[in-house]
Design a protein around this motif. Structure first.
Motif, PDB file in Angstrom:
ATOM      1  N   VAL A   1      -4.496  11.112  17.507  1.00 37.34           N
ATOM      2  CA  VAL A   1      -4.629  10.896  18.945  1.00 37.34           C
ATOM      3  C   VAL A   1      -5.106   9.466  19.168  1.00 37.34           C
ATOM      4  O   VAL A   1      -6.123   9.048  18.613  1.00 37.34           O
ATOM      5  CB  VAL A   1      -5.630  11.887  19.576  1.00 37.34           C
ATOM      6  N   LEU A   2      -4.349   8.715  19.972  1.00 35.49           N
ATOM      7  CA  LEU A   2      -4.690   7.316  20.248  1.00 35.49           C
ATOM      8  C   LEU A   2      -5.333   7.177  21.622  1.00 35.49           C
ATOM      9  O   LEU A   2      -4.867   7.752  22.597  1.00 35.49           O
ATOM     10  CB  LEU A   2      -3.432   6.443  20.207  1.00 35.49           C
ATOM     11  N   ASP A   3      -6.396   6.393  21.688  1.00 33.17           N
ATOM     12  CA  ASP A   3      -6.985   5.989  22.964  1.00 33.17           C
ATOM     13  C   ASP A   3      -6.765   4.489  23.084  1.00 33.17           C
ATOM     14  O   ASP A   3      -7.477   3.693  22.476  1.00 33.17           O
ATOM     15  CB  ASP A   3      -8.473   6.331  23.008  1.00 33.17           C
ATOM     16  N   GLU A   4      -5.757   4.115  23.849  1.00 37.93           N
ATOM     17  CA  GLU A   4      -5.352   2.717  23.909  1.00 37.93           C
ATOM     18  C   GLU A   4      -6.391   1.832  24.584  1.00 37.93           C
ATOM     19  O   GLU A   4      -6.530   0.649  24.248  1.00 37.93           O
ATOM     20  CB  GLU A   4      -4.003   2.600  24.632  1.00 37.93           C
ATOM     21  N   ASP A   5      -7.132   2.374  25.542  1.00 36.75           N
ATOM     22  CA  ASP A   5      -8.123   1.564  26.255  1.00 36.75           C
ATOM     23  C   ASP A   5      -9.260   1.129  25.340  1.00 36.75           C
ATOM     24  O   ASP A   5      -9.730  -0.010  25.401  1.00 36.75           O
ATOM     25  CB  ASP A   5      -8.689   2.341  27.445  1.00 36.75           C
ATOM     26  N   THR A   6      -9.735   2.044  24.498  1.00 29.53           N
ATOM     27  CA  THR A   6     -10.870   1.727  23.628  1.00 29.53           C
ATOM     28  C   THR A   6     -10.431   1.330  22.231  1.00 29.53           C
ATOM     29  O   THR A   6     -11.277   1.008  21.393  1.00 29.53           O
ATOM     30  CB  THR A   6     -11.816   2.941  23.524  1.00 29.53           C
ATOM     31  N   GLN A   7      -9.126   1.353  21.973  1.00 32.57           N
ATOM     32  CA  GLN A   7      -8.588   1.045  20.641  1.00 32.57           C
ATOM     33  C   GLN A   7      -9.288   1.899  19.579  1.00 32.57           C
ATOM     34  O   GLN A   7      -9.783   1.413  18.574  1.00 32.57           O
ATOM     35  CB  GLN A   7      -8.727  -0.434  20.318  1.00 32.57           C
ATOM     36  N   ARG A   8      -9.271   3.188  19.831  1.00 37.58           N
ATOM     37  CA  ARG A   8      -9.870   4.149  18.912  1.00 37.58           C
ATOM     38  C   ARG A   8      -8.835   5.203  18.545  1.00 37.58           C
ATOM     39  O   ARG A   8      -8.059   5.649  19.392  1.00 37.58           O
ATOM     40  CB  ARG A   8     -11.101   4.802  19.547  1.00 37.58           C
ATOM     41  N   ILE A   9      -8.812   5.578  17.286  1.00 35.71           N
ATOM     42  CA  ILE A   9      -7.891   6.578  16.775  1.00 35.71           C
ATOM     43  C   ILE A   9      -8.681   7.780  16.289  1.00 35.71           C
ATOM     44  O   ILE A   9      -9.641   7.627  15.535  1.00 35.71           O
ATOM     45  CB  ILE A   9      -7.044   6.030  15.607  1.00 35.71           C
ATOM     46  N   GLU A  10      -8.282   8.947  16.739  1.00 35.15           N
ATOM     47  CA  GLU A  10      -8.886  10.182  16.249  1.00 35.15           C
ATOM     48  C   GLU A  10      -7.877  10.867  15.335  1.00 35.15           C
ATOM     49  O   GLU A  10      -6.746  11.138  15.744  1.00 35.15           O
ATOM     50  CB  GLU A  10      -9.256  11.098  17.413  1.00 35.15           C
ATOM     51  N   VAL A  11      -8.279  11.113  14.112  1.00 34.97           N
ATOM     52  CA  VAL A  11      -7.410  11.738  13.118  1.00 34.97           C
ATOM     53  C   VAL A  11      -7.969  13.113  12.775  1.00 34.97           C
ATOM     54  O   VAL A  11      -9.147  13.239  12.414  1.00 34.97           O
ATOM     55  CB  VAL A  11      -7.310  10.877  11.840  1.00 34.97           C
TER      56      VAL A  11
END
Length: 272
Positions: free
Chosen positions: A12-22
């Motif tokens: 799951v990508l959060d483009e605003d915070t540049q964080r990836i949840e795997v």
């Protein structure tokens, strides 16, 4: 796959915070992390994004906790019983603002909710937000944040309080900010990308939205003109952060290319 040989169940990508949840199967966590976290570091370096790794059990527990938390918020703020609060949460409502401002038919579509019920829920949500904003406005004044900042499109009462807590009190103070001040930035510390917090970390504000607010404020205080904001089609827009000497962290590979599982974008909180 930067986390290989682990099996990846979901990305799951959060483009605003540049964080990836795997999300990985429970028995794959140690493989995904790697010895001393080497797999996570490699994947983060390749993508240029922060990475959180969860097992499927941990993701399930988190979702249950979020469901319970949202249910309690609706019960407290809307003065409804647990069943109604759970129905709202099950339909994907995450905030009081959503209940207050969505089209009425997005509430009446819930089984058992007629027009009268939906209207009453929106009335209670609106009244709660009014009380909340009044309290925030009193806090803003106590902090010394100027009334003129209320005229900046996009700034909410809660954001104005956050500005005051970070010594931003006037239009000129806000005009002197760069997007990174609001949304956070990354620095290299001991060869690791470390995120520095921004004033608006608690709000859903993208870097583009932060830049727009700052540039509009610079127009308001006369530092630039509206014509300066008009960029010819063949020229890329100037990054106000770069203009002030700050530099971003370039990505060496796209986040999608780092993982085997197809990503899901979560820029906005999805309704389930």
């Amino acid at each position: 796959n930067g986390l290989g040989p682990a099996e990846v169940a979901k990305v799951v990508l959060d483009e605003d915070t540049q964080r990836i949840e795997v999300v990985v199967p429970d028995d794959q966590l140690s493989l995904a992390i790697g010895r001393r976290g080497q797999n996570v570091r490699l994947a983060s370096q390749l993508s240029g994004w922060d990475i959180d790794i969860l097992t499927e059990a941990e993701e399930s527990e988190r979702r249950q906790a979020e469901f319970a938390e949202r249910t309690q918020i609706f019960m407290a703020c809307l003065d409804v019983d647990e069943m109604i609060a759970q129905l709202l949460t099950s339909e994907g409502f995450a905030t009081i603002e959503e209940v207050a401002y969505v089209p009425l038919d997005e509430i009446t579509v819930i089984e058992g909710f007629d027009d009268e019920t939906a209207e009453e829920l929106q009335r209670r949500a609106t009244e709660h937000l009014d009380r909340q904003n009044q309290a925030l406005d009193e806090e803003r004044k106590a902090l010394g944040v100027a009334d003129e900042l209320m005229n900046v499109e996009g700034l909410t009462p809660a954001m104005l309080v956050a500005l005051g807590k970070n010594d931003v009190f006037t239009l000129e103070d806000f005009a002197g900010c760069v997007p990174d001040d609001l949304t956070g930035w990354y620095e290299s510390v001991d060869r690791q990308r470390v995120r520095q917090s921004g004033m608006f970390d608690d709000f859903d504000v993208s870097a583009d939205e932060a830049q727009t607010m700052i540039m509009n404020t610079r127009v308001m205080v006369g530092w630039i003109t509206e014509e300066d904001l008009l960029v010819p089609e063949d020229e890329p827009p100037e990054d106000v952060g770069a203009a002030d000497g700050s530099e971003g962290e370039p990505s060496e590979a796209s986040a999608e290319d780092v993982f085997a599982a197809p990503p899901e974008s979560t820029t906005d909180t999805p309704k389930e």
